[in-house]
Design a protein around this motif. Structure first.
Motif, PDB file in Angstrom:
ATOM      1  N   GLU A  59       0.807  -1.221   0.000  1.00 12.77           N
ATOM      2  CA  GLU A  59       0.000   0.000   0.000  1.00 12.77           C
ATOM      3  C   GLU A  59       0.844   1.278   0.000  1.00 12.77           C
ATOM      4  O   GLU A  59       0.307   2.377   0.124  1.00 12.77           O
ATOM      5  N   MET A  60       2.161   1.136  -0.117  1.00 14.12           N
ATOM      6  CA  MET A  60       3.037   2.308  -0.003  1.00 14.12           C
ATOM      7  C   MET A  60       2.703   3.372  -1.048  1.00 14.12           C
ATOM      8  O   MET A  60       2.681   4.561  -0.740  1.00 14.12           O
ATOM      9  N   GLY A  61       2.434   2.982  -2.277  1.00 16.09           N
ATOM     10  CA  GLY A  61       2.097   3.960  -3.308  1.00 16.09           C
ATOM     11  C   GLY A  61       0.865   4.759  -2.951  1.00 16.09           C
ATOM     12  O   GLY A  61       0.835   5.985  -3.111  1.00 16.09           O
ATOM     13  N   ALA A  62      -0.160   4.086  -2.458  1.00 16.36           N
ATOM     14  CA  ALA A  62      -1.386   4.771  -2.054  1.00 16.36           C
ATOM     15  C   ALA A  62      -1.136   5.670  -0.848  1.00 16.36           C
ATOM     16  O   ALA A  62      -1.700   6.770  -0.758  1.00 16.36           O
ATOM     17  N   LYS A  63      -0.284   5.247   0.061  1.00 18.38           N
ATOM     18  CA  LYS A  63       0.030   6.060   1.243  1.00 18.38           C
ATOM     19  C   LYS A  63       0.785   7.332   0.842  1.00 18.38           C
ATOM     20  O   LYS A  63       0.522   8.407   1.384  1.00 18.38           O
ATOM     21  N   ILE A  64       1.713   7.209  -0.099  1.00 16.46           N
ATOM     22  CA  ILE A  64       2.442   8.383  -0.587  1.00 16.46           C
ATOM     23  C   ILE A  64       1.483   9.334  -1.296  1.00 16.46           C
ATOM     24  O   ILE A  64       1.505  10.550  -1.060  1.00 16.46           O
ATOM     25  N   ALA A  65       0.632   8.790  -2.160  1.00 16.77           N
ATOM     26  CA  ALA A  65      -0.345   9.626  -2.865  1.00 16.77           C
ATOM     27  C   ALA A  65      -1.266  10.332  -1.874  1.00 16.77           C
ATOM     28  O   ALA A  65      -1.611  11.498  -2.072  1.00 16.77           O
ATOM     29  N   GLY A  71      -5.188  14.028  -7.168  1.00 19.08           N
ATOM     30  CA  GLY A  71      -6.177  13.059  -7.638  1.00 19.08           C
ATOM     31  C   GLY A  71      -5.887  11.670  -7.112  1.00 19.08           C
ATOM     32  O   GLY A  71      -4.933  11.434  -6.386  1.00 19.08           O
ATOM     33  N   ALA A  72      -6.715  10.761  -7.489  1.00 21.45           N
ATOM     34  CA  ALA A  72      -6.648   9.394  -6.979  1.00 21.45           C
ATOM     35  C   ALA A  72      -5.349   8.712  -7.384  1.00 21.45           C
ATOM     36  O   ALA A  72      -5.044   8.581  -8.566  1.00 21.45           O
ATOM     37  N   HIS A  73      -4.599   8.269  -6.409  1.00 19.96           N
ATOM     38  CA  HIS A  73      -3.365   7.502  -6.595  1.00 19.96           C
ATOM     39  C   HIS A  73      -2.434   8.130  -7.618  1.00 19.96           C
ATOM     40  O   HIS A  73      -1.846   7.447  -8.442  1.00 19.96           O
ATOM     41  N   GLY A  74      -2.306   9.448  -7.592  1.00 16.80           N
ATOM     42  CA  GLY A  74      -1.327  10.135  -8.412  1.00 16.80           C
ATOM     43  C   GLY A  74      -1.761  10.447  -9.824  1.00 16.80           C
ATOM     44  O   GLY A  74      -0.982  10.944 -10.598  1.00 16.80           O
TER      45      GLY A  74
END
Length: 139
Positions: free
Chosen positions: A98-104, A134-137
């Motif tokens: 989930e790191m990408g979503a947490k960064i976004a 926006g959603a997830h970058g």
């Protein structure tokens, strides 16, 4: 560890003094933000962008510190008005899926709390990647 990077191409009307001020502000981020462990600011070769910067940050708490630090805000103010195309990216060795979503989410939280920053970003010719609103970058 997280490496946060930016790649960008400047507007043709940006003058040399403005460009140097923006690049120096990026360098200053690396020097003064405590959570930045190392950094590189310079020419971007081998792609469609002119310049790039990377900042090595230990974890999400440090990433948030980096995002909201006054030195980073200064770069937004002096640099973003000069930018035509901008892309951000993050590379991490953290196994959290989930790191990408947490960064976004950190970036979105920052945009949600700063209308001036959101406007600066909206004025860019192109903005994509992990830091884009926006959603997830994706924008």
């Amino acid at each position: 560890m997280i490496i946060h990077g930016n790649r960008f191409t400047l507007r043709p009307d940006a003058d040399a003094a403005q460009i140097e001020e923006a690049l120096e502000s990026l360098r200053n981020q690396g020097r003064v933000i405590p959570s930045v462990k190392s950094f590189v600011v310079g020419r971007d070769f081998g792609g469609e962008y002119e310049w790039g910067a990377t900042f090595m940050i230990e974890d999400l708490q440090g990433y948030w510190e980096y995002l909201v630090h006054p030195a980073h805000r200064n770069t937004d103010q002096v640099g973003l008005p000069l930018v035509d195309k901008f892309a951000s990216f993050d590379i991490t060795d953290d196994p959290d899926p989930e790191m990408g979503a947490k960064i976004a989410a950190l970036h979105q939280r920052r945009y949600d709390s700063d209308a001036t920053l959101t406007q600066l970003v909206s004025d860019l010719g192109e903005y994509k990647g992990s830091a884009a609103p926006g959603a997830h970058g994706e924008r």
